[in-house]
Design an enzyme around this catalytic site. Structure first.
Site, PDB file in Angstrom:
ATOM      1  N   ASP A 165      -7.516  -3.274  10.713  1.00  0.00           N
ATOM      2  CA  ASP A 165      -8.001  -4.323   9.811  1.00  0.00           C
ATOM      3  C   ASP A 165      -8.425  -5.600  10.539  1.00  0.00           C
ATOM      4  OD1 ASP A 165      -8.708  -4.604   7.172  1.00  0.00           O
ATOM      5  OD2 ASP A 165      -6.808  -5.496   6.534  1.00  0.00           O
ATOM      6  N   LYS A 221       0.836  -1.206   0.000  1.00  0.00           N
ATOM      7  CA  LYS A 221       0.000   0.000   0.000  1.00  0.00           C
ATOM      8  C   LYS A 221       0.870   1.254   0.000  1.00  0.00           C
ATOM      9  CE  LYS A 221      -3.892  -1.726   2.795  1.00  0.00           C
ATOM     10  NZ  LYS A 221      -4.986  -1.559   1.826  1.00  0.00           N
ATOM     11  N   ARG A 225     -10.265 -11.338   2.127  1.00  0.00           N
ATOM     12  CA  ARG A 225     -11.164 -12.351   1.554  1.00  0.00           C
ATOM     13  C   ARG A 225     -10.490 -13.718   1.491  1.00  0.00           C
ATOM     14  NH1 ARG A 225     -11.669  -8.871  -3.897  1.00  0.00           N
ATOM     15  NH2 ARG A 225     -11.338  -7.260  -2.331  1.00  0.00           N
TER      16      ARG A 225
END
Ligand code: BES
Ligand code: ZN
Ligand code: ZN
Length: 501
Positions: free
Chosen positions: A291, A280, A354
């Site tokens: 997170d 990032k 995910r």
């Protein structure tokens, strides 16, 4: 903070700060306000005029109290429109009361029982909403400061006009304390920097919650080797770049007597998201200790069970890991096999949540739950779509969606439905594997993330995914009672959902 509700006269109450609520465009000529204004020799209505005070939520007036009133200050706070979501305005006004008290150095409050003259008024419900907001607004995270200021509010007396309301409110006040204890657990976990809030520390927190539960909550922690044996290669592939040991956490709450339903609550537990090799930019990485907010919310909910004692068997599932770049890190282009045997092409290592959830959801499905709900700070796209204060819910079950939307609304947590639009499944088809972890196109990133997760839900399994990337962490204040930092988003909604199920 000691919160009590008694029948009394607000103008005779003794506290550092007395708080009066005024509705939008309330008539300054009505009996009560005329009386108050007389005590202030007309200064109150004058000030309202000069400050353009209209009784809107968040608006307020502060006056030094005259001799007739047994407090230092009087705060007049806006309650907004009677017809639009009065409980939410009451929360907002309660937050303003706490903020103002802190600013003025007041430690005790006496406040009107906001909403008492409202058509939709229910003393237990409004007492609960007020208490939740008061306690939430009083929160501060200062464990890392050497010099701390103690500006905690010590006592709040809610003054009811009707004695029956005062008695009924007690139940709501008690419930609110329990819920906010859970919210506070979640906020502290999110606010603690990732250096300290490691997967190991999350696992220890789960163990502590079990220890405090008098045997109703049990916890199993799987280490890297045990996860390997279970075939959790998706989860482990994200963990492989980090020096921190991953922990797969499984909490189980069992009620006394037979469980009416089995529920699985799954929380994304990425304790720091650097993006991995798909690293990032610095600005985006700054807040990525948040997170694990989904995991924090699940732990916060479990912390309430000793007192709420739901009649269900409830599983809490967290695949806790860091997402770091290193010589051992997963590479873009690698393929991994999840616990349910599906293969995933990892095209972007920053879409790691995910991938960890693939195994967490597969594991949850094996417990044969009636319902699976996952909470995850999953996509920046959800924040683009709905802004910072609203979560996105996607589900394969409309009844479950409606239940969760209604619980969220009851608790004034903002939630909006996003479609599980099957036509976009083509965007995550992989040439190499069964599915890839990011979409071939830039748009609709929250929807493709939700569709990705659905690959790890068995057919017919009721499931809802709540993307909390926006509201889990407040980069600026959300209104009057939610300060910057971890918000504990989701705890209130889930506790309410379990209450009404
Ligand atoms: N943890 C982030 C999502 C996020 C963004 C949470 C902002 C909280 C605030 C997630 O793992 C992520 O990096 N998602 C990527 C996905 C992209 C690579 C397809 C994103 O949203 O940019
Ligand atoms: Zn990421
Ligand atoms: Zn992430």
């Amino acid at each position: 903070m000691e919160i009590t509700c008694i029948k009394g006269d607000i103008l005779q109450s003794k506290a550092d700060l007395v708080v009066i609520g005024v509705y939008k465009d309330e008539d300054w000529g009505n009996e009560f306000l005329t009386h108050v204004n007389e005590i202030f020799k007309g200064r109150m209505s004058k000030l309202a005029k000069s400050q353009d005070f209209k009784g809107l939520p968040g608006q307020s007036l502060i006056l030094a109290a005259p001799e007739e009133i047994l407090s230092e200050y009087v705060l007049v706070v806006g309650l907004g429109d009677k017809t639009t979501d009065p409980k939410s305005s009451v929360r907002e006004a309660s937050g303003v009361a706490v903020q103002t008290a802190k600013r003025l150095g007041c430690r005790t409050l006496a406040m009107e029982f906001f909403g008492e003259d409202d058509e939709t008024f229910d003393a237990a419900e409004f007492g609960r909403a007020i208490t939740e907001a008061l306690l939430t607004a009083d929160y501060k995270f200062d464990s890392y400061k050497n010099e701390t200021i103690d500006d905690k509010i010590t006592a709040v007396t809610i003054i009811a006009e009707d004695g029956r309301d005062a008695r009924k409110a007690e139940k709501g006040i008690e419930l609110a304390h329990t819920v906010i204890d859970g919210v506070t657990v979640a906020r502290d976990l999110v606010n603690t920097p990732a250096r300290d809030m490691t997967p190991t520390r999350l696992a220890e927190t789960a163990e502590n919650i079990a220890k405090m539960s008098n045997g109703s909550v049990k916890v199993k922690i799987y280490d890297r080797e045990q996860c390997e044996k279970k075939g959790m290669n998706a989860f482990l592939s994200i963990a492989q770049g980090s020096e921190e040991e991953p922990k797969f956490i499984h909490l189980t709450y069992k009620p006394d007597g037979k469980a009416k339903k089995v529920i699985a609550l799954v929380g994304k537990g990425v304790t720091f998201d650097s993006g991995g090799l798909s690293i990032k930019p610095a600005d985006y990485m700054m807040t990525m200790k948040c997170d694990m907010a989904g995991a924090a919310a699940v732990l916060g909910v479990f912390a309430t069970f000793t007192r709420t004692q739901p009649k269900f068997e409830i599983h809490g599932i967290i695949a806790a890991t860091e997402n770091m770049p290193s010589g051992k890190a997963i590479r873009p282009g690698d393929v991994v096999r999840a616990m349910n045997k599906k293969t995933i092409e990892i095209t972007n290592t920053d879409a790691e949540g995910r991938v960890t959830l693939a195994d967490a959801l597969s594991y949850a499905g094996k417990l044969n739950p009636d319902t699976i709900i996952d909470l995850a700070t999953l996509t920046g796209a959800c924040v683009v779509a709905l802004g910072e204060e609203i979560s996105g819910i996607m589900s394969n079950n409309p009844e479950l969606t409606n239940q969760l939307l209604s619980s969220a609304s009851y608790m004034s947590e903002n939630m909006w439905e996003l479609p599980l639009f099957q036509n976009y499944a083509k965007l995550i088809k992989s040439d190499l594997a069964d599915v890839k972890n990011i979409s071939s196109v830039r748009y609709g990133g929250s929807l493709t993330a939700g569709l990705f997760l659905q690959n790890f839900i068995e057919d017919g399994q009721a499931w809802a995914h709540i993307d909390i990337a926006g509201p889990a962490y407040a980069e600026r204040e959300f209104g009057s009672y939610i300060s910057k930092g971890g918000t504990g988003y989701g705890v209130r909604t889930l506790v309410r959902w379990l209450e009404t199920l």
